[in-house]
Design a protein around this motif. Structure first.
Motif, PDB file in Angstrom:
ATOM      1  N   GLN A 152       0.816  -1.219   0.000  1.00  0.00           N
ATOM      2  CA  GLN A 152       0.000   0.000   0.000  1.00  0.00           C
ATOM      3  C   GLN A 152       0.854   1.276   0.000  1.00  0.00           C
ATOM      4  O   GLN A 152       0.320   2.375  -0.129  1.00  0.00           O
ATOM      5  CB  GLN A 152      -0.907   0.012   1.234  1.00  0.00           C
ATOM      6  N   GLN A 153       2.175   1.126   0.138  1.00  0.00           N
ATOM      7  CA  GLN A 153       3.042   2.287   0.248  1.00  0.00           C
ATOM      8  C   GLN A 153       3.496   2.784  -1.122  1.00  0.00           C
ATOM      9  O   GLN A 153       3.462   2.052  -2.127  1.00  0.00           O
ATOM     10  CB  GLN A 153       4.254   1.952   1.117  1.00  0.00           C
ATOM     11  N   TYR A 154       3.950   4.019  -1.144  1.00  0.00           N
ATOM     12  CA  TYR A 154       4.537   4.628  -2.341  1.00  0.00           C
ATOM     13  C   TYR A 154       6.068   4.508  -2.263  1.00  0.00           C
ATOM     14  O   TYR A 154       6.628   4.373  -1.164  1.00  0.00           O
ATOM     15  CB  TYR A 154       4.120   6.098  -2.447  1.00  0.00           C
ATOM     16  N   PRO A 155       6.743   4.562  -3.415  1.00  0.00           N
ATOM     17  CA  PRO A 155       8.202   4.387  -3.402  1.00  0.00           C
ATOM     18  C   PRO A 155       8.951   5.319  -2.446  1.00  0.00           C
ATOM     19  O   PRO A 155       9.927   4.896  -1.806  1.00  0.00           O
ATOM     20  CB  PRO A 155       8.587   4.652  -4.867  1.00  0.00           C
ATOM     21  N   HIS A 156       8.495   6.578  -2.318  1.00  0.00           N
ATOM     22  CA  HIS A 156       9.230   7.512  -1.464  1.00  0.00           C
ATOM     23  C   HIS A 156       9.144   7.149   0.015  1.00  0.00           C
ATOM     24  O   HIS A 156       9.926   7.663   0.828  1.00  0.00           O
ATOM     25  CB  HIS A 156       8.715   8.952  -1.681  1.00  0.00           C
ATOM     26  N   GLU A 157       8.233   6.252   0.361  1.00  0.00           N
ATOM     27  CA  GLU A 157       8.100   5.835   1.757  1.00  0.00           C
ATOM     28  C   GLU A 157       9.049   4.695   2.112  1.00  0.00           C
ATOM     29  O   GLU A 157       9.105   4.287   3.275  1.00  0.00           O
ATOM     30  CB  GLU A 157       6.661   5.413   2.034  1.00  0.00           C
ATOM     31  N   LEU A 158       9.785   4.193   1.138  1.00  0.00           N
ATOM     32  CA  LEU A 158      10.678   3.052   1.351  1.00  0.00           C
ATOM     33  C   LEU A 158      12.140   3.486   1.312  1.00  0.00           C
ATOM     34  O   LEU A 158      12.495   4.461   0.656  1.00  0.00           O
ATOM     35  CB  LEU A 158      10.445   1.978   0.271  1.00  0.00           C
ATOM     36  N   SER A 159      12.988   2.725   1.989  1.00  0.00           N
ATOM     37  CA  SER A 159      14.435   2.962   1.924  1.00  0.00           C
ATOM     38  C   SER A 159      14.975   2.531   0.565  1.00  0.00           C
ATOM     39  O   SER A 159      14.295   1.842  -0.206  1.00  0.00           O
ATOM     40  CB  SER A 159      15.132   2.170   3.027  1.00  0.00           C
TER      41      SER A 159
END
Length: 323
Positions: A152-159
């Motif tokens: 459910q997350q967007y790429p900018h929310e990931l390391s």
């Protein structure tokens, strides 16, 4: 592992139209990769590695790029001769690709789950809801925990490490036969680099993947590859089993690359280096493109480009090879 070549590139030549006229970026490139094996395509930045990979995937726009000659045989079919529609059926399905910068390769406006599901929707005809369980499964395969939340997350929310794992998940979700990894650890710190390398090796064992690894990192080649092809100024200058090339490089460029590796230096010593720069396309001359940087250069080297010649277990394109 099978010795039959899953991918055979023969005499591949790629040109671009530029403001200064047509130039060749990749010339007469040949190599073979067996099913379940790993081949490292090695060389400095600007030598044509990524152009070769993107040509195999038929990702370069034409114009300005064009395949001027050669063949790209994948599982018996020449990718260079396929129509865009035919190639679309293979790209992302039977061949996956991991790019070097996941932040620019992932769509910032789409959730991670949607992006991983896209190949399943395109190649397997699934709806997004139908693809959900496959997406959760592949997130687990690439070591991403709490998959229900992550999709459910967007790429900018990931390391950076998680984004690269998402890219790998997208590349393998359709169970391809071949994975092309273009500098897959470039933007990552050393610890995460090691994790990504271990992940690729584990996936290869689990899925029987053939991997074409594009890199300038000889340490990664040592860890990952059975064979390697060394590229310089758009051409393959040496190829052979990794152990043989590392133990006894025959081309002066390969020798220079290995000699300048930090792993071979003693503490406090100045690292050896190769003087000069890779000549740009259109300025490579008639002879060997490495001649101006080579400590073993002969008059013949400047006048005539050497073909790849068998030298024991490997082959090298050199008129005066390292003994």
């Amino acid at each position: 592992m099978s010795d039959a070549p899953l991918l055979r590139v023969e005499g591949l030549t790629v040109g671009f139209n530029t403001e200064q006229g047509p130039v060749r970026v990749v010339e007469d490139v040949s190599f073979a990769l067996g099913a379940g094996s790993t081949l490292g395509l090695v060389g400095e930045s600007g030598c044509g590695k990524s152009v070769t990979a993107q040509t195999i995937m038929r990702l370069l726009p034409s114009p300005p790029s064009r395949i001027e000659g050669g063949s790209i045989l994948f599982d018996g079919r020449d990718l260079a001769q396929l129509s865009p529609r035919e190639m679309q059926k293979i790209r992302g399905d039977r061949i996956g690709m991991v790019f070097q910068e996941p932040m620019t390769s992932l769509n910032p406006t789409l959730r991670v789950g949607e992006q991983i599901a896209e190949p399943l929707m395109l190649h397997r005809g699934m709806s997004q809801a139908q693809a959900r369980q496959s997406v959760i499964r592949v997130l687990g395969q690439v070591g991403i925990g709490n998959a229900e939340r992550r999709l459910q997350q967007y790429p900018h929310e990931l390391s950076g490490g998680l984004r690269q794992r998402v890219m790998i998940a997208m590349a393998i979700v359709c169970n391809p036969k071949l994975l092309i990894a273009d500098e897959p650890t470039t933007a990552l710190d050393v610890t995460i680099q090691a994790q990504i390398m271990e992940l690729l090796k584990a996936l290869q064992r689990e899925l029987g993947l053939a991997i074409l690894l594009i890199t300038h990192d000889l340490g990664m080649v040592a860890e990952m590859c059975e064979t390697l092809a060394v590229m310089y100024a758009g051409r393959i200058v040496e190829t052979g089993p990794k152990a043989e090339v590392f133990a006894r490089p025959r081309h002066p460029y390969t020798f220079g690359l290995l000699n300048s590796s930090p792993r071979r230096a003693r503490k406090g010593e100045r690292l050896p280096s190769i003087p000069g720069l890779v000549p740009p396309p259109g300025r490579r001359g008639a002879g060997c493109s490495f001649a101006d940087r080579c400590p073993r250069v002969l008059d013949r080297c400047r006048a005539e480009f050497p073909p790849l010649m068998a030298m024991g277990p490997q082959s090298a394109a050199c008129w005066n090879p390292v003994p």
